[in-house]
Design an enzyme around this catalytic site. Structure first.
Site, PDB file in Angstrom:
ATOM      1  CD  GLU A   6      -7.086 -11.622   2.724  1.00 53.16           C
ATOM      2  OE1 GLU A   6      -6.749 -10.866   1.356  1.00 53.16           O
ATOM      3  OE2 GLU A   6      -6.944 -11.388   3.778  1.00 53.16           O
ATOM      4  CD  GLU A  44      -7.895  -8.587  -0.736  1.00 60.20           C
ATOM      5  OE1 GLU A  44      -7.062  -8.049  -1.373  1.00 60.20           O
ATOM      6  OE2 GLU A  44      -8.213  -8.389   0.547  1.00 60.20           O
ATOM      7  CG  HIS A  94     -10.467 -11.235   2.803  1.00 61.81           C
ATOM      8  ND1 HIS A  94     -10.502 -10.122   1.718  1.00 61.81           N
ATOM      9  CD2 HIS A  94     -10.115 -10.948   3.672  1.00 61.81           C
ATOM     10  CE1 HIS A  94      -9.663  -9.663   2.556  1.00 61.81           C
ATOM     11  NE2 HIS A  94      -9.674 -10.328   3.756  1.00 61.81           N
ATOM     12  CG  HIS A 122      -1.905  -1.380   1.597  1.00 58.77           C
ATOM     13  ND1 HIS A 122      -0.965  -2.477   1.820  1.00 58.77           N
ATOM     14  CD2 HIS A 122      -3.572  -0.988   1.793  1.00 58.77           C
ATOM     15  CE1 HIS A 122      -2.373  -3.329   1.972  1.00 58.77           C
ATOM     16  NE2 HIS A 122      -3.061  -2.305   1.844  1.00 58.77           N
ATOM     17  CG  ASP A 181      -3.855 -10.593  -0.605  1.00 56.82           C
ATOM     18  OD1 ASP A 181      -3.743 -10.926  -1.806  1.00 56.82           O
ATOM     19  OD2 ASP A 181      -4.294  -9.958  -0.457  1.00 56.82           O
ATOM     20  CG  ASP A 220       1.417  -0.636   3.270  1.00 53.96           C
ATOM     21  OD1 ASP A 220       0.717  -0.284   4.233  1.00 53.96           O
ATOM     22  OD2 ASP A 220       1.363  -1.604   2.173  1.00 53.96           O
ATOM     23  CG  ASP A 246      -5.171 -10.996   7.546  1.00 51.18           C
ATOM     24  OD1 ASP A 246      -5.619 -11.517   6.451  1.00 51.18           O
ATOM     25  OD2 ASP A 246      -5.327 -10.218   7.965  1.00 51.18           O
ATOM     26  CG  ASP A 259      -9.135 -10.152   8.257  1.00 50.31           C
ATOM     27  OD1 ASP A 259      -8.441 -12.064   7.161  1.00 50.31           O
ATOM     28  OD2 ASP A 259      -8.866  -9.575   6.550  1.00 50.31           O
TER      29      ASP A 259
HETATM   30  C1  XLS Z   1      -7.452  -6.595   4.182  1.00 46.85           C
HETATM   31  C2  XLS Z   1      -7.478  -6.955   3.146  1.00 46.85           C
HETATM   32  C3  XLS Z   1      -5.764  -6.061   2.668  1.00 46.85           C
HETATM   33  C4  XLS Z   1      -5.467  -6.362   0.745  1.00 46.85           C
HETATM   34  C5  XLS Z   1      -5.131  -4.487   1.153  1.00 46.85           C
HETATM   35  O1  XLS Z   1      -7.944  -7.774   5.107  1.00 46.85           O
HETATM   36  O2  XLS Z   1      -6.472  -8.040   2.802  1.00 46.85           O
HETATM   37  O3  XLS Z   1      -4.484  -6.289   3.078  1.00 46.85           O
HETATM   38  O4  XLS Z   1      -4.806  -7.177   0.405  1.00 46.85           O
HETATM   39  O5  XLS Z   1      -5.817  -3.304   0.898  1.00 46.85           O
HETATM   40 NI    NI Z   2      -6.160  -8.796   0.875  1.00 47.20          NI
HETATM   41 NI    NI Z   3      -7.571  -9.448   4.544  1.00 47.97          NI
END
Ligand code: XLS
Ligand code: NI
Ligand code: NI
Length: 435
Positions: free
Chosen positions: A267, A231, A270, A100, A295, A103, A308, A306
């Site tokens: 993702e 996404e 998600h 991003h 993702d 970042d 991750d 989430d």
């Molecule tokens: C958040 C998203 C984010 C996207 C990019 O849940 O996964 O990380 O991949 O903005």
């Molecule tokens: Ni993502």
């Molecule tokens: Ni995410």
């Protein structure tokens, strides 16, 4: 020995190795179906998780040790992170990365100062890419962190915010183009609502579509030809997000005439938040010819957000790679580790362990999926289930040449259908033969 991550470059040692700092399955140049593993998998490091995630959670502050980071918003600090990030990619042999805008560079007092800082960091990233051969899988703009985006970005009711978001995306697209990025992602972090009481949903979606059309126009103008990715994610941070799942995104893109320039970035966590399996979401996207990138992460079955986490489930990566191989592989996309360590794994070395695990889990999934495809039984059984549609009448149905009258005559003549078994359990056993 790398001083930031306390390890050497990670090598492939094969499945019998007991070395935790070695790949057991990811052998970058080994050929699978005539193509090196690294080209099948196209692993990418996520700048935000690797360099910027302090590992806080809703109840506690960050725990991550980042000795190279002085915590300041200075450009020098941002440039130092770039060097450390490229060391990280080199240790793991990862050839792609994603970011991003916020970042990689700090958000400063005003937009032009932020843009200037971004330019300085992009110049360093460009040097590093040239030096190492690493490529940018995709870039994106962070339109969810700053308080100005609390009520949305391209769906904000406030025109000033809408314009600010557009300016930010314009710049992030230009930086992506400058770094020869393969794609550009839109994740609608705040593009949804907390309550419909204050929301004109139709108007917000029209605004979002207008925004994306302007992005398409700008891409043309600057000569950025990589795809845009949407996404999907159903909720979190908002109550409902407009890009809630693959089917909703496809409907949105079709309704607003955006199918050409866009693909989906799916993702894992998600998909499960949306109440689907990853396999389902990938299949929906691939069936529409719209699966662009992935993702890679996973959720926790006992935690409802989430999380991750890094992929560890071989069954799941097998399913993912079956879909990816089935569509003929990635073109512009890849497997971006949008994943973070647990708060307890605070040492830089844990970043290495986490990615080794994710890469090996996908390498195994790839090998298993390839073996299942070469074996051919699974595809054959699926094909056989629909065999009736290969007959004359079936062909008429599939080509739109049939009528209810004709089917009624057929049903009257043929009597009660004798159904074959779906054989789910047999197929589950078959998959386990390979795992
Ligand atoms: C958040 C998203 C984010 C996207 C990019 O849940 O996964 O990380 O991949 O903005
Ligand atoms: Ni993502
Ligand atoms: Ni995410």
């Amino acid at each position: 020995m790398n001083k930031h991550f306390s390890c050497e470059k990670i090598r492939y040692e094969g499945p019998t190795s007991k070395n935790p700092l070695a790949f057991k399955h990811y052998d970058a140049d080994a050929l699978i179906d005539g193509k090196p593993m690294k080209e099948h998998l196209r692993f990418a490091g996520a700048y935000w998780h690797v360099m910027r995630n302090a590992l806080s959670d809703p109840f506690g502050v960050g725990t991550a040790h980042m000795p190279w980071d002085d915590g300041s918003d200075s450009v020098e600090n941002a440039l130092r992170r770039v060097d450390v990030f490229f060391e990280f990619l080199d240790i793991l042999g990862m050839e792609y990365y994603c970011w991003h805008d916020r970042d990689i560079a700090p958000e400063l007092g005003d937009l032009s100062a932020s843009n200037k800082a971004l330019d300085a960091v992009v110049a360093r990233l460009k040097e590093k890419q040239a030096e190492t051969g690493v490529k940018l899988l995709w870039g994106t703009a962070c339109l969810f962190n700053h308080p100005r985006y609390a009520q949305g970005a391209s769906t904000s009711p406030d025109l000033n915010v809408y314009a600010y978001a557009a300016a930010q995306v314009k710049k992030a697209m230009e930086c992506t183009k400058e770094l020869d990025g393969r794609g550009y992602t839109f994740w609608g972090g705040r593009e949804g609502y907390a309550t419909l009481l204050n929301t004109d949903m139709k108007r917000e979606m029209d605004h979002m579509a207008a925004f994306l059309h302007m992005a398409v126009d700008h891409a043309k103008k600057i000569g950025f030809d990589g795809p845009f990715y949407i996404e999907p994610k159903p909720r979190e941070p908002t109550t409902h997000q407009y890009d809630s799942d693959a089917a909703a995104c496809l409907n949105f893109l079709r309704e607003y005439g955006l199918m050409d320039k866009f693909r989906l970035n799916i993702e894992t966590n998600h998909a499960t938040l949306a109440g689907h399996s990853m396999e389902h979401e990938l299949t929906v996207a691939a069936n529409a010819g719209m699966l662009g990138s992935i993702d890679a992460n996973r959720g926790d079955p006992l935690i409802g957000w989430d999380t991750d986490q890094f992929p560890t489930d071989i069954y799941q990566t097998t399913q993912v790679m079956l879909v990816v191989l089935g569509m003929g592989g990635f073109t512009t996309g890849g497997l971006n580790f949008d994943a973070k360590r647990r708060r307890e794994s605070h040492e830089p070395l844990d970043l290495i362990h986490a990615h080794i695990g994710g890469m090996d889990t996908f390498a195994r999934g790839l090998k298993i999926a390839d073996a299942i495809r070469r074996d051919g039984r699974l595809a054959e059984i699926v094909q056989q289930r629909y065999a009736g549609f290969g007959d004359e009448l079936g062909k008429k149905i599939e080509s739109g040449q049939c009528s209810f009258d004709e089917l009624e005559r057929f049903a009257l003549a043929n009597g009660e259908p004798a159904l074959d078994s779906g054989r789910q359990e047999m197929l589950e056993n078959l998959i386990n033969e390979f795992i």
